[in-house]
Design a protein around this motif. Structure first.
Motif, PDB file in Angstrom:
ATOM      1  N   ALA A   1      17.261 -41.290  28.274  1.00 52.76           N
ATOM      2  CA  ALA A   1      18.587 -40.906  28.764  1.00 52.76           C
ATOM      3  C   ALA A   1      19.090 -41.961  29.731  1.00 52.76           C
ATOM      4  O   ALA A   1      18.308 -42.689  30.353  1.00 52.76           O
ATOM      5  CB  ALA A   1      18.544 -39.549  29.454  1.00 52.76           C
ATOM      6  N   THR A   2      20.425 -42.048  29.841  1.00 49.01           N
ATOM      7  CA  THR A   2      21.052 -42.851  30.886  1.00 49.01           C
ATOM      8  C   THR A   2      21.639 -41.879  31.903  1.00 49.01           C
ATOM      9  O   THR A   2      22.447 -41.019  31.549  1.00 49.01           O
ATOM     10  CB  THR A   2      22.169 -43.753  30.324  1.00 49.01           C
ATOM     11  OG1 THR A   2      21.604 -44.650  29.369  1.00 49.01           O
ATOM     12  CG2 THR A   2      22.829 -44.555  31.431  1.00 49.01           C
ATOM     13  N   VAL A   3      21.206 -42.003  33.146  1.00 44.39           N
ATOM     14  CA  VAL A   3      21.617 -41.080  34.202  1.00 44.39           C
ATOM     15  C   VAL A   3      22.389 -41.844  35.274  1.00 44.39           C
ATOM     16  O   VAL A   3      21.885 -42.831  35.818  1.00 44.39           O
ATOM     17  CB  VAL A   3      20.394 -40.383  34.836  1.00 44.39           C
ATOM     18  CG1 VAL A   3      20.834 -39.490  35.999  1.00 44.39           C
ATOM     19  CG2 VAL A   3      19.624 -39.578  33.798  1.00 44.39           C
ATOM     20  N   ASP A   4      23.614 -41.404  35.557  1.00 49.02           N
ATOM     21  CA  ASP A   4      24.433 -41.989  36.609  1.00 49.02           C
ATOM     22  C   ASP A   4      24.558 -40.985  37.752  1.00 49.02           C
ATOM     23  O   ASP A   4      24.833 -39.798  37.514  1.00 49.02           O
ATOM     24  CB  ASP A   4      25.833 -42.331  36.092  1.00 49.02           C
ATOM     25  CG  ASP A   4      25.797 -43.346  34.961  1.00 49.02           C
ATOM     26  OD1 ASP A   4      24.949 -44.248  35.009  1.00 49.02           O
ATOM     27  OD2 ASP A   4      26.612 -43.226  34.021  1.00 49.02           O
ATOM     28  N   VAL A   5      24.380 -41.461  38.974  1.00 46.92           N
ATOM     29  CA  VAL A   5      24.435 -40.593  40.157  1.00 46.92           C
ATOM     30  C   VAL A   5      25.540 -41.080  41.081  1.00 46.92           C
ATOM     31  O   VAL A   5      25.671 -42.290  41.319  1.00 46.92           O
ATOM     32  CB  VAL A   5      23.085 -40.596  40.908  1.00 46.92           C
ATOM     33  CG1 VAL A   5      23.183 -39.747  42.175  1.00 46.92           C
ATOM     34  CG2 VAL A   5      21.964 -40.080  40.013  1.00 46.92           C
TER      35      VAL A   5
END
Length: 308
Positions: free
Chosen positions: A139-143
Motif C-alpha cells: 500500500a501507499t500511505v500518505d499522512v
C-alpha cells in the motif's frame, strides 16, 4: 561600489547556504496521485481526524490531493476508534489524517508524510515499521495534519480503513504496533538517539528475528544486545528490557517478518542513505554548531572591516 558588490556576493552565499540546509533537513515526499482508480483493488481510502474543522478538512483534502469526493472512499476516525483499535483515550482529539492507496501484491509498503513540520515525533520509517507489524502490506500511505501533532493517531485511521473495507487486521498485532511506535518515539527522545538511529535499530532487530527465528525470550534478548552493540547504542537496563519485552511479544504472536523481509531491507537502506546524507554521527550537531559559530564570527569581522 566595490563594497556594495562584496555585500551582495556575501549575502547571496549566505542565502544559498541557509537554503541548502533547509532543503536537506525538511524535504519530504508529497501525497500520491489519486486521480487514477484501480478497478481491481478499489478507490483510495481517506480517513479524516474527527476533530478537524470544515476549513481544516478542506486543507487536508488538498494536501492529500483529493480532488473529488467521488474519487475516494471517505471515513472519519474518532476518539472511540482510538479506544477500540489501540486502547487509547476515547476523549482524544483527532487531527492526523491518512490516505491509503492499495497496491498489487509484491509492490511493498510506501509511507509519505506530506506535512513533516506538523508530524513532530513519528517518522515515515517508524510508521512503516509499525504498519508492517500490524500486518499492513502492499500500500501507499500518505499522512497529513493541518496542526502540529505527535503523529500517533494517524495509525488508528489506517487500521479503521482496513477494517471497514473488509480487510480486518488482528487486534493484538495492532496494539503491539502502537506499542512499538510508543517505544520508538520514547527512545528517540533519549539523549544522543536520532529518529533515524531508532528506526534502524528496530528494523535491524526485525531482520534478525526473521533470519534467526528465536525460540525463547533469551534468544530475543541476545538479538537485541547484538544489534545495540553493532550500532554502538548504549541504553539503560530499563530501556533494554523494554525492547526485549516488545520483541518477545512479537515472537509470542508468531509474526512472520520473513514475509516482508524485502520491505525491511528497503526501510534499512532508506534510513542508511538518509543518515549518510545528513552526516548523522554522534558529533554531527557539535560540528554544525562549531561551523556556524566560526562562520558568523568571520562574517562579523568581514562586515566590521567594510564599514570601518
Amino acid at each position: 561600489m566595490k563594497k556594495k558588490l562584496k555585500i551582495i556576493i556575501m549575502m547571496t552565499l549566505i542565502l544559498g547556504f541557509v537554503m541548502g540546509l533547509a532543503s536537506t533537513s525538511f524535504a519530504d515526499s508529497g501525497a500520491s496521485d489519486s486521480n487514477s482508480i484501480n478497478e481491481k483493488l478499489g478507490v483510495p481510502i481517506v480517513v479524516y481526524g474527527d476533530t478537524l474543522t470544515d476549513a481544516q478538512r478542506a486543507e487536508v483534502r488538498e494536501l492529500l490531493k483529493v480532488q473529488e469526493a467521488t474519487d475516494v472512499q471517505e471515513y472519519n476516525v474518532t476518539g472511540k476508534d482510538i479506544a477500540n483499535y489501540i486502547d487509547g483515550d476515547p476523549n482524544s482529539r483527532m487531527f492526523s489524517s491518512a490516505k491509503i492507496v492499495r497496491q498489487e501484491k509484491g509492490n511493498g509498503l510506501t509511507v509519505n508524510i506530506v506535512t513533516p513540520d506538523n508530524i513532530t515525533q513519528v517518522t515515515k520509517e517508524m510508521y512503516a515499521n509499525a504498519l508492517l507489524t500490524a500486518g499492513v502490506e502492499d500500500a501507499t500511505v500518505d499522512v497529513a495534519s493541518p496542526v502540529k501533532v505527535s503523529g500517533h493517531s494517524a495509525l488508528t485511521g489506517i487500521y479503521k480503513a482496513y477494517d471497514v473495507e473488509g480487510e480486518q487486521l488482528d487486534k493484538e498485532r495492532m496494539e503491539l504496533a502502537n506499542e512499538e511506535l510508543d517505544v520508538a518515539t520514547d527512545l528517540a527522545e533519549k539523549e544522543g538517539m536520532s529518529q533515524e538511529k531508532v528506526s534502524q535499530l528496530l528494523t535491524d532487530i526485525k531482520k534478525q528475528i526473521a533470519e534467526q527465528n528465536p525460540a525463547t525470550k533469551e534468544d530475543v534478548e541476545r538479538i537485541v544486545k547484538e544489534q545495540l552493540d553493532k550500532l554502538e547504542i548504549s541504553l539503560s537496563e530499563a530501556d533494554r528490557q523494554m525492547l526485549t519485552d516488545l520483541f518477545d511479544k512479537m515472537r509470542d504472536l508468531n509474526i512472520d517478518f520473513d514475509q516482508v523481509k524485502n520491505q525491511l531491507e528497503d526501510i534499512a537502506s532508506t534510513i542508511k542513505n538518509k543518515a549518510e546524507e545528513l552526516g548523522l554521527d554522534q558529533s554531527f550537531w557539535e560540528k554544525v554548531a562549531n561551523f556556524l559559530s566560526e562562520l558568523f564570527h568571520s562574517l562579523g569581522n568581514f562586515f566590521k572591516g567594510l564599514f570601518n
